[in-house]
Design a protein around this motif. Structure first.
Motif, PDB file in Angstrom:
ATOM      1  N   ARG A   1      49.498  32.946  38.975  1.00 51.78           N
ATOM      2  CA  ARG A   1      49.207  34.011  38.010  1.00 51.78           C
ATOM      3  C   ARG A   1      48.052  33.638  37.088  1.00 51.78           C
ATOM      4  O   ARG A   1      47.304  34.488  36.646  1.00 51.78           O
ATOM      5  N   TYR A   2      47.970  32.341  36.770  1.00 52.72           N
ATOM      6  CA  TYR A   2      46.951  31.897  35.813  1.00 52.72           C
ATOM      7  C   TYR A   2      45.569  32.043  36.413  1.00 52.72           C
ATOM      8  O   TYR A   2      44.638  32.535  35.781  1.00 52.72           O
TER       9      TYR A   2
ATOM     10  N   ALA B   1      44.649  35.645  36.552  1.00 48.84           N
ATOM     11  CA  ALA B   1      44.257  36.184  35.249  1.00 48.84           C
ATOM     12  C   ALA B   1      42.861  35.703  34.849  1.00 48.84           C
ATOM     13  O   ALA B   1      42.069  36.464  34.280  1.00 48.84           O
ATOM     14  N   ASP B   2      42.550  34.447  35.163  1.00 54.48           N
ATOM     15  CA  ASP B   2      41.204  33.943  34.867  1.00 54.48           C
ATOM     16  C   ASP B   2      40.155  34.731  35.645  1.00 54.48           C
ATOM     17  O   ASP B   2      39.114  35.115  35.108  1.00 54.48           O
TER      18      ASP B   2
ATOM     19  N   GLU C   1      38.652  38.144  34.627  1.00 52.12           N
ATOM     20  CA  GLU C   1      37.564  38.240  33.653  1.00 52.12           C
ATOM     21  C   GLU C   1      36.196  38.258  34.315  1.00 52.12           C
ATOM     22  O   GLU C   1      35.188  38.524  33.664  1.00 52.12           O
TER      23      GLU C   1
ATOM     24  N   MET D   1      53.434  34.424  29.486  1.00 49.65           N
ATOM     25  CA  MET D   1      52.210  34.003  28.801  1.00 49.65           C
ATOM     26  C   MET D   1      51.205  33.485  29.811  1.00 49.65           C
ATOM     27  O   MET D   1      51.511  32.602  30.597  1.00 49.65           O
ATOM     28  N   ILE D   2      50.023  34.077  29.826  1.00 46.11           N
ATOM     29  CA  ILE D   2      48.987  33.627  30.760  1.00 46.11           C
ATOM     30  C   ILE D   2      47.718  33.290  29.988  1.00 46.11           C
ATOM     31  O   ILE D   2      46.770  34.073  29.955  1.00 46.11           O
TER      32      ILE D   2
ATOM     33  N   ALA E   1      44.147  31.347  29.040  1.00 46.53           N
ATOM     34  CA  ALA E   1      43.047  30.790  29.830  1.00 46.53           C
ATOM     35  C   ALA E   1      43.246  29.276  29.893  1.00 46.53           C
ATOM     36  O   ALA E   1      44.010  28.695  29.124  1.00 46.53           O
ATOM     37  N   GLN E   2      42.531  28.655  30.809  1.00 47.57           N
ATOM     38  CA  GLN E   2      42.730  27.215  31.010  1.00 47.57           C
ATOM     39  C   GLN E   2      42.282  26.404  29.789  1.00 47.57           C
ATOM     40  O   GLN E   2      41.304  26.747  29.131  1.00 47.57           O
TER      41      GLN E   2
ATOM     42  N   ARG F   1      48.237  33.428  24.320  1.00 49.95           N
ATOM     43  CA  ARG F   1      48.897  34.361  25.229  1.00 49.95           C
ATOM     44  C   ARG F   1      48.119  35.669  25.326  1.00 49.95           C
ATOM     45  O   ARG F   1      47.955  36.236  26.392  1.00 49.95           O
ATOM     46  N   LEU F   2      47.638  36.136  24.186  1.00 46.95           N
ATOM     47  CA  LEU F   2      46.900  37.395  24.165  1.00 46.95           C
ATOM     48  C   LEU F   2      45.425  37.201  24.527  1.00 46.95           C
ATOM     49  O   LEU F   2      44.641  38.120  24.500  1.00 46.95           O
ATOM     50  N   ARG F   3      45.072  35.947  24.839  1.00 47.79           N
ATOM     51  CA  ARG F   3      43.678  35.599  25.120  1.00 47.79           C
ATOM     52  C   ARG F   3      42.766  36.029  23.972  1.00 47.79           C
ATOM     53  O   ARG F   3      41.670  36.552  24.176  1.00 47.79           O
TER      54      ARG F   3
ATOM     55  N   TYR G   1      40.269  30.982  22.835  1.00 46.04           N
ATOM     56  CA  TYR G   1      39.942  30.233  24.053  1.00 46.04           C
ATOM     57  C   TYR G   1      39.594  28.793  23.716  1.00 46.04           C
ATOM     58  O   TYR G   1      38.469  28.367  23.918  1.00 46.04           O
TER      59      TYR G   1
ATOM     60  N   TRP H   1      56.813  40.395   9.648  1.00 46.49           N
ATOM     61  CA  TRP H   1      55.942  39.810   8.633  1.00 46.49           C
ATOM     62  C   TRP H   1      55.975  40.657   7.376  1.00 46.49           C
ATOM     63  O   TRP H   1      56.377  41.814   7.406  1.00 46.49           O
TER      64      TRP H   1
END
Ligand SMILES: Cc1cc2nc3c(=O)[nH]c(=O)nc-3n(C[C@H](O)[C@H](O)[C@H](O)COP(=O)(O)OP(=O)(O)OC[C@H]3O[C@@H](n4cnc5c(N)ncnc54)[C@H](O)[C@@H]3O)c2cc1C
Lengths: 799, 284
Positions: A139-140, A143-144, A147, B1-2, B4-5, B41-43, B46, B192
């Motif tokens: 999935r990761y 998702a990357d 973009e 949760m995805i 970015a690397q 999670r929401l990107r 980064y 909140w």
């Protein structure tokens, strides 16, 4: 910390079921703990997202950031070469095979059903619509790679407001225009009812847009062995889905299996044929591999179908003593960008419900479905009936205020009295049974109505900054969505029957196969209770299979509070057939006439003797088949369907007391009483659970939830920080009780309870809020009654 | 949760952590993760690297240092709430921390993370601002002190330099005679603050000798209600105090969002300040 021994925990939970009396005590009405729970609570679950297949691939979707635009270019090539990426596609790549997502409820002659491609090809019509996808080894990576996809959009104007959408100059969502359909139902002489009426009340209410928010987000897994296809999906409707997927994708029905594994809630949102289900299946076919999609919560807020969203203009005519003469309902219903499975049918489910429990001379219902550039709406807990109930129950309070009469008194003067049942309403439905007086009396005494009214008067006199409000809702609803004949008359695309089978196993244990598809309702437990009573077998000896078209081969699934009322009865009917077969076999073995046998406590006994055969013995005898009478098969198994001849009509009285902080606008529920009449009760614990959840969701509409789009058509409520759901900490202790007026349309006398709490509670809460503020000159607060809205209503009235 | 690397490092010393941060300006400190992970999670963020400071014992713990309480940045909300030193020396911090999120999050989220995150909607920034806390930042170059009034630069922006890690915060003790209250206004239990008010008030007989008011979510940073503070000085309990609190929203530029437009937030600031001051002074 020591490792949690889930096995031991499951065992403990199973054993903590204190009730272990002999089978002689009827199971019906017993508060059995749910058979499902030990497994669910200890995480031994099969959510779709937990499932895997050899060589599994993951798909993620690129979604439109534009509410309305032409797609001029999609370039997925940038994604294709990236690590782990197996494929990337745009809508164009599916154009020839993706078909159109179905709408199964064309409610009128003039309805416009636009083409609805699962993946947008040339135009997007709401933020979140899928425009491309990446399939990768995880999935990761998918998702990357998303973009790296480029999409060019040529913006088109967003269409957001229903009234504006219907004006001549409005930009169009679809070429055919923004009107999806219009209908009108008239009963009685409406003109006469309003002419010279001493009291006419007119109000406009807005049903805000809601996001269903099931605990388990959607997930789909599709796989193929090259010949057959299997789709595991978080759905309420595996059976309907199989038919629809076959039609949409052209995969023959007999080579397509749909499985609804454990499903964590739906509330209507999983009563759908989704773009993602179709696309995962197409991808599995195209790639020859298993493909899984799991949505994130934010993706879900954008693209799970939304609920409600109506503008209700109501006019009510009454005599000076409050007797109702007529009611006119004029609705605009926001369809969103497309018509999905039952989108246009949702407001129509309220068409015969605005008149509710009241008698009147004339009734008119008009509804226009409107296209906007938003996520399509569709069924959400109650579907059509909460909207109607809210409308009429708010109006009854307004009438009471206008006349200076207690809101319950106005209702009493108009409701159908218990001795008048069965009663055919002005809208043409026949309510088979009910007792509004009994439910109301019980609710009143539990609530301490008079004492609260006294406190309210005192706070008003003192000018207390915290005012007390009391809200009433004497609701009914039509549910148990069944009569196939009536559904056919309303042009619904399917029947409303349900199917059940019983398999008697050689050891005397019982397998039940049901066409309903539970996703939190506890059918395994309730059906076990029904079967245990009917066949005289221990509750523990019954298991229930469901939610897999390869196992449960026939069904119409779970929605509209129909499962027990229709599916539970189908199971009961199948039990009757089993007993018929067993009686023939028992008579043969006991060498008597079948008429000499009486069935009790799970055994056929020759009247006046000790000779008997238990149902378990007979199951074994059928299995060995050593000595079967002529013409009797080697099994006691049986199938049955049930299709009642009427809807069922739960009702009840909900009373709510709120404290409103007039300085901040904060509303706090102080007490809540619900007396529901859902007919006979199979399992009181499950019924209470349904009522609790139902009230919570109805309260949530009244006070918390709202899907908000900005002026450009962007959804602002994409996280739970913006889309507020109440938790236990925000809700009062519900005081519940029941009255029991059996339904006459089914042999158990049950009515359905899944939606009752949601339908009843929203107007009770809002009526209470308005009641608190009425002396300040406030006549309405738009939902959700947020602190800011309440404060602004007060500010507006102060000016 | 995805997300970015990103790379993940877990340094063994503060010096090492600060070096990693100094070398890579896209690296981010990871403490409890309760604010950072939602952004990933929401990107919306980064980071190239997450520098997990979770094992740096020197960042953890609460110490009574006579005239002030020192709270290590890594101390969890739950530890702060239970700390005797905090409850004795700066009870307002404990009171406000009890309002942060829910129990599960309070066991992971940290005091320093809450402050470094510099979210004006967070409950603790306004509290530390009202109490004139002093932030202790450490880097390879040594230690630097940053007064609370200078720490919160803008929305989600603090005064730490690249390579600087928040080590802890000194909260000056207020002497006898002070009363405290944190008034949080939110729609659901775990939500909140729409607006929050932190009040520290010193009473002298029937009037207020000194007041410090911090406002949550009334601007792009936590703010002090200076006008109300001035008006409260010398105000007699009762009507005078009520009128002084009318100044609470002066010079604020509160945000507009789904839970409230600016005029409503200003109104709330006035009502809640009055409530907070009354509670802090023990008057009905
Ligand atoms: C559902 C939910 C509800 C919440 N509700 C509230 C609430 O009502 N009120 C409230 O105040 N908070 C709330 N929070 C936030 C919570 O208080 C977090 O604990 C806090 O904001 C961040 O602390 P953390 O340790 O998790 O920091 P992290 O998430 O790890 O980091 C946050 C930021 O601070 C930086 N950072 C962390 N530690 C240091 C350090 N020592 N030096 C330099 N930089 C550092 C990180 O790089 C990052 O930018 C909520 C969080 C969640 C998930």
């Amino acid at each position: 910390m020591s490792e949690l021994d889930t096995g031991a925990v499951a065992e403990q939970i199973a054993q903590s079921d204190q009730i272990n009396e002999p089978a002689a005590t009827p199971e019906l009405g017993r508060p059995r703990r749910r058979k499902e729970d030990a497994r669910l609570l200890t995480g031994r679950t099969r959510w779709t997202d937990n499932l895997t297949r050899p060589g599994l691939l993951h798909v993620v979707f690129l979604r439109s950031p534009m509410a309305h635009a032409r797609i001029t270019r999609v370039d997925v090539s940038g994604a294709r070469g990236l690590p782990g990426v197996v494929a990337a596609f745009s809508g164009q790549d599916f154009a020839d095979e993706q078909g159109s997502l179905p709408c199964a409820w064309p409610v009128s002659e003039d309805i416009v059903i636009p083409d609805h491609p699962p993946m947008a090809v040339s135009e997007v019509r709401y933020v979140g619509e899928a425009v491309a996808c990446v399939i990768a080894t995880d999935r990761y990576k998918a998702a990357d790679a998303l973009e790296a996809i480029e999409v060019d959009y040529e913006p088109l104007p967003a269409v957001l407001d229903m009234e504006e959408a219907l004006t001549d100059g409005s930009p169009k969502v679809h070429e055919a225009g923004n009107k999806a359909f219009s209908t009108k139902i008239v009963s009685g002489d409406v003109e006469a009812a309003f002419r010279d009426a001493p009291v006419v009340i007119e109000r406009t209410f807005r049903q805000q847009r809601l996001i269903p928010s099931a605990m388990e987000p959607r997930a789909v897994l599709a796989d193929t062995d090259g010949d057959t296809f299997t789709v595991w999906t978080s759905t309420q409707i595996p059976h309907v889905l199989r038919v629809m997927l076959a039609v949409v994708t052209g995969i023959p029905e007999h080579r397509l299996r749909v499985v609804a594994p454990d499903v964590g809630g739906g509330f209507g949102s999983k009563l759908q044929v989704t773009a993602e289900e179709v696309l995962c299946l197409l991808l599995a076919r195209r790639l020859g591999r298993a493909v899984k999609w799991t949505e994130s919560r934010s993706e879900g807020n954008l693209t799970v179908h939304h609920g409600r969203d109506q503008l209700q203009r109501l006019r009510l005519a009454a005599d000076a003593d409050g007797r109702l003469r007529g009611l006119r309902v004029d609705l605009l219903a926001d369809m969103g960008a497309y018509l999905m499975l039952v989108t246009p049918g949702v407001p129509m489910l309220g068409a015969a419900m605005f008149n509710a429990i009241y008698k009147m001379d004339a009734y008119e219902f008009a509804c226009t479905g409107v296209f906007t550039t938003k996520m399509p709406t569709d069924a959400y807990r109650g579907a059509g009936r909460p909207e109607a109930t809210f409308g009429i129950e708010r109006m009854m309070d307004e009438l009471a205020a206008e006349l200076g009469v207690d809101p319950l008194e106005v209702r009493r003067r108009n409701w159908i009295r218990h001795e008048e049942f069965p009663y055919t309403t002005i809208a043409g439905l026949t309510y088979d049974s009910g007792n509004y007086e009994a439910a109301t009396d019980k609710a009143l005494s539990m609530f301490g109505y008079d004492k609260l009214r006294a406190e309210q008067a005192d706070r008003r006199d003192r000018g207390d900054p915290v005012q007390l409000g009391i809200g009433v809702s004497t609701y009914t609803e039509m549910c148990g969505l069944a009569p196939s004949r009536l559904l056919g008359e309303s042009n619904y695309g399917a029947g409303g029957w349900e199917h059940g089978s019983i398999r008697m196993l050689p050891t005397g244990k019982v397998e039940v196969i049901t066409g309903t598809s539970p996703h939190g309702q506890g059918h395994v437990t309730s059906w076990s209770q029904i079967v245990a009573d009917s066949l005289g077998v221990p509750f523990e000896d019954v298991t229930v299979l469901h939610g897999d078209t390869a196992i449960s081969h026939k069904g119409m699934d779970t929605y509209g509070s129909r499962s027990l009322v229709v599916g539970g009865i189908a199971v009961l009917r199948a039990c009757d057939k089993v007993k018929d077969k067993a009686r023939t076999l028992a008579a043969h073995l006991l060498e008597c006439s079948p008429d000499d046998l009486e069935f009790a406590a799970g055994a056929f006994k020759v009247r006046g003797t000790d000779a008997q055969r238990t149902i378990q013995e007979l199951a074994y005898a059928a299995f060995t088949a050593h000595d079967l009478p002529e013409g009797v098969e080697a099994r006691l198994d049986a199938d049955a369907t049930f299709d009642p001849d009427n809807y069922s009509f739960p009702h009840g009285t909900h009373l709510c007391a709120v404290e409103v902080d007039t300085e901040t606008g904060m509303v706090r529920i102080r007490s809540y009483v619900a007396v529901d009449d859902v007919g006979k009760v199979v399992n009181p614990l499950i019924v209470e659970g349904q009522v609790h959840g139902g009230i919570a969701q109805g309260v949530a509409q009244a006070l918390y939830e709202e899907a908000v789009y900005d002026a450009d058509g962007n959804l602002l409520t994409t996280t739970m920080a913006d889309y507020l759901l109440p938790s236990a900490a925000d809700l009062p202790t519900f005081q519940l009780d029941r009255t029991e007026t059996p339904a006459t349309s089914n042999p158990l006398g049950v009515k359905g309870v899944g939606e009752a709490g949601t339908i009843a509670s929203t107007p009770a809460v809002v009526n209470a809020v308005v009641d608190a503020l009425r002396p300040s000159g406030v006549r309405d607060v738009e939902m959700p009654c947020t602190p800011e809205r309440v404060w602004r209503a007060l500010e507006g009235a102060r000016r | 949760m995805i997300p970015a690397q990103f790379e993940y490092v877990r340094p063994d010393s503060l010096a090492e952590a600060s070096q990693v941060l100094a070398e890579d300006e896209d690296a981010k400190v990871l403490a409890g993760g309760q604010s950072l992970l939602p952004l990933l999670r929401l990107r919306l963020a980064y980071p190239s690297k997450l520098v997990d400071v979770g094992r740096l014992a020197e960042l953890r713990g609460v110490h009574d240092r006579g005239d002030h309480v020192y709270i290590g940045a890594l101390t969890t909300h739950d530890e702060v709430m239970r700390s005797e030193a905090v409850n004795d020396g700066c009870p307002l911090v404990a009171l406000a921390t009890a309002h942060v999120a829910d129990r599960a999050i309070r066991h992971r989220g940290t005091f320093g993370g809450s402050l470094a995150h510099a979210d004006p909607a967070g409950d603790l920034p306004a509290v530390v601002l009202a109490l004139d806390g002093v932030f202790v930042a450490r880097s390879a170059g040594g230690e630097r002190e940053i007064p609370a009034a200078e720490f919160f630069v803008d929305y989600l922006e603090n005064a730490l330099d690249a390579g600087e890690i928040l080590a802890g915060v000194r909260i000056p003790k207020l002497g006898p005679g002070w009363g405290f209250h944190y008034e949080k206004f939110h729609r659901t239990a775990q939500a909140w603050a729409i607006v929050g008010v932190a009040a520290a008030v010193r009473r002298s007989n029937g009037s207020i000798a000194e007041a410090r008011i911090g406002l949550t979510n009334m601007g792009s940073t936590p703010v002090r209600a200076h006008a109300a503070e001035a008006a409260l000085q010398g105000a007699e309990l009762g009507d005078q105090v009520r009128r002084a609190c009318e100044e609470a929203a002066a010079d604020t530029e509160p945000p507009a969002d789904l839970h409230g437009r600016p005029d409503y937030r200003r109104h709330l600031a006035r009502v809640l300040t009055h409530r907070a001051v009354r509670a802090a002074t023990g008057t009905p």
